[in-house]
Design a protein around this motif. Structure first.
Motif, PDB file in Angstrom:
ATOM      1  N   VAL A 145       0.016  -2.102   7.709  1.00 17.36           N
ATOM      2  CA  VAL A 145      -1.250  -1.365   7.646  1.00 17.36           C
ATOM      3  C   VAL A 145      -1.067  -0.089   6.816  1.00 17.36           C
ATOM      4  O   VAL A 145      -1.905   0.226   5.959  1.00 17.36           O
ATOM      5  N   ASN A 146       0.042   0.614   7.052  1.00 20.21           N
ATOM      6  CA  ASN A 146       0.327   1.833   6.300  1.00 20.21           C
ATOM      7  C   ASN A 146       0.494   1.507   4.812  1.00 20.21           C
ATOM      8  O   ASN A 146       0.035   2.265   3.949  1.00 20.21           O
ATOM      9  N   ALA A 147       1.137   0.383   4.499  1.00 16.67           N
ATOM     10  CA  ALA A 147       1.313  -0.025   3.103  1.00 16.67           C
ATOM     11  C   ALA A 147      -0.042  -0.255   2.439  1.00 16.67           C
ATOM     12  O   ALA A 147      -0.260   0.152   1.296  1.00 16.67           O
ATOM     13  N   ARG A 148      -0.970  -0.895   3.160  1.00 15.38           N
ATOM     14  CA  ARG A 148      -2.304  -1.148   2.613  1.00 15.38           C
ATOM     15  C   ARG A 148      -3.061   0.164   2.350  1.00 15.38           C
ATOM     16  O   ARG A 148      -3.677   0.339   1.299  1.00 15.38           O
ATOM     17  N   VAL A 149      -3.000   1.054   3.324  1.00 12.17           N
ATOM     18  CA  VAL A 149      -3.699   2.340   3.183  1.00 12.17           C
ATOM     19  C   VAL A 149      -3.118   3.124   2.005  1.00 12.17           C
ATOM     20  O   VAL A 149      -3.860   3.621   1.152  1.00 12.17           O
ATOM     21  N   LYS A 150      -1.794   3.216   1.957  1.00  9.14           N
ATOM     22  CA  LYS A 150      -1.148   3.958   0.868  1.00  9.14           C
ATOM     23  C   LYS A 150      -1.440   3.308  -0.486  1.00  9.14           C
ATOM     24  O   LYS A 150      -1.635   3.998  -1.479  1.00  9.14           O
ATOM     25  N   MET A 151      -1.476   1.975  -0.520  1.00  7.66           N
ATOM     26  CA  MET A 151      -1.751   1.288  -1.774  1.00  7.66           C
ATOM     27  C   MET A 151      -3.164   1.573  -2.258  1.00  7.66           C
ATOM     28  O   MET A 151      -3.391   1.819  -3.444  1.00  7.66           O
ATOM     29  N   ASN A 152      -4.137   1.568  -1.337  1.00  9.40           N
ATOM     30  CA  ASN A 152      -5.517   1.885  -1.727  1.00  9.40           C
ATOM     31  C   ASN A 152      -5.620   3.300  -2.274  1.00  9.40           C
ATOM     32  O   ASN A 152      -6.315   3.543  -3.266  1.00  9.40           O
ATOM     33  N   ARG A 153      -4.933   4.228  -1.638  1.00  8.74           N
ATOM     34  CA  ARG A 153      -4.938   5.615  -2.123  1.00  8.74           C
ATOM     35  C   ARG A 153      -4.254   5.714  -3.487  1.00  8.74           C
ATOM     36  O   ARG A 153      -4.698   6.467  -4.362  1.00  8.74           O
ATOM     37  N   THR A 154      -3.182   4.963  -3.657  1.00  6.79           N
ATOM     38  CA  THR A 154      -2.459   4.975  -4.932  1.00  6.79           C
ATOM     39  C   THR A 154      -3.309   4.378  -6.052  1.00  6.79           C
ATOM     40  O   THR A 154      -3.347   4.910  -7.165  1.00  6.79           O
ATOM     41  N   LYS A 155      -4.022   3.289  -5.751  1.00  9.92           N
ATOM     42  CA  LYS A 155      -4.920   2.685  -6.753  1.00  9.92           C
ATOM     43  C   LYS A 155      -5.982   3.687  -7.188  1.00  9.92           C
ATOM     44  O   LYS A 155      -6.279   3.830  -8.382  1.00  9.92           O
ATOM     45  N   THR A 156      -6.567   4.379  -6.212  1.00  6.26           N
ATOM     46  CA  THR A 156      -7.595   5.377  -6.515  1.00  6.26           C
ATOM     47  C   THR A 156      -7.010   6.490  -7.376  1.00  6.26           C
ATOM     48  O   THR A 156      -7.629   6.923  -8.360  1.00  6.26           O
ATOM     49  N   LYS A 157      -5.826   6.938  -7.028  1.00  8.75           N
ATOM     50  CA  LYS A 157      -5.170   7.997  -7.785  1.00  8.75           C
ATOM     51  C   LYS A 157      -4.885   7.552  -9.224  1.00  8.75           C
ATOM     52  O   LYS A 157      -5.135   8.289 -10.170  1.00  8.75           O
ATOM     53  N   LEU A 158      -4.410   6.299  -9.386  1.00  3.65           N
ATOM     54  CA  LEU A 158      -4.155   5.773 -10.720  1.00  3.65           C
ATOM     55  C   LEU A 158      -5.444   5.659 -11.536  1.00  3.65           C
ATOM     56  O   LEU A 158      -5.460   5.984 -12.733  1.00  3.65           O
ATOM     57  N   LYS A 159      -6.513   5.206 -10.897  1.00  2.00           N
ATOM     58  CA  LYS A 159      -7.805   5.112 -11.594  1.00  2.00           C
ATOM     59  C   LYS A 159      -8.237   6.487 -12.096  1.00  2.00           C
ATOM     60  O   LYS A 159      -8.734   6.622 -13.225  1.00  2.00           O
ATOM     61  N   ASN A 160      -8.063   7.493 -11.258  1.00  2.00           N
ATOM     62  CA  ASN A 160      -8.443   8.857 -11.650  1.00  2.00           C
ATOM     63  C   ASN A 160      -7.580   9.384 -12.776  1.00  2.00           C
ATOM     64  O   ASN A 160      -8.052  10.119 -13.638  1.00  2.00           O
TER      65      ASN A 160
END
Length: 164
Positions: A145-160
């Motif tokens: 679950v933590n991996a999924r949450v961190k991955m979503n945040r990382t994707k958003t950060k990369l998009k930005n």
């Protein structure tokens, strides 16, 4: 270590060395540092190989050792890596240049990944390798679950970063 084990290690390393290149590309910004880190990761993998129990895929274990080595060297700012002679079987391992200049988008992506923190870099690289969240979690020592949450945040950060 037996000759058979050395050959098995060399074969696995040859097969999965793209993993090491991806880690190196994320933690270095020039070819000389990339080659130094590649060599250091290879040495650390060799030293740790007798302890590899096969409880995970070789590639998952390789990621963990590669990330730990890269993070350790990155934090210490140690880039002067001593060269070590590895057994004869490993001498035949060819270094394949990783040329990211072919694809400008790939270069931009690696530049963006390079700007992430250590955990985010690891997540992004494993995601690009199509690793499951279960494998990512196991490699990083966090819950799925933590991996999924961190991955979503990382994707958003990369998009930005890529599309400011």
């Amino acid at each position: 270590m037996t000759k058979e084990l050395e050959q098995k290690f060399a074969k696995e390393l040859e097969q999965h060395q793209s993993i090491i290149h991806k880690v190196c590309r994320s933690y270095t910004n020039n070819e000389a540092a990339h080659k130094d880190l590649f060599q250091e990761i290879t040495i650390q993998l060799w030293k740790a190989y007798p302890k590899f129990r096969g409880e995970s895929k070789f590639s998952t274990w390789m990621y963990r050792v590669a990330f730990n080595t890269a993070i350790s060297l990155y934090r210490k700012k140690k880039r002067n890596v001593e060269t070590t002679q590895i057994y004869d079987n490993l001498k035949e391992l060819e270094y394949h240049d990783y040329d990211d200049s072919i694809d400008k988008q790939l270069k931009l992506l690696y530049k963006a990944i390079y700007s992430l923190n250590d955990i985010e870099k690891a997540l992004a690289l494993m995601y690009l390798e199509d690793k499951s969240y279960k494998e990512i979690a196991k490699t990083l020592g966090i819950s799925e679950v933590n991996a999924r949450v961190k991955m979503n945040r990382t994707k958003t950060k990369l998009k930005n970063i890529l599309n400011p």
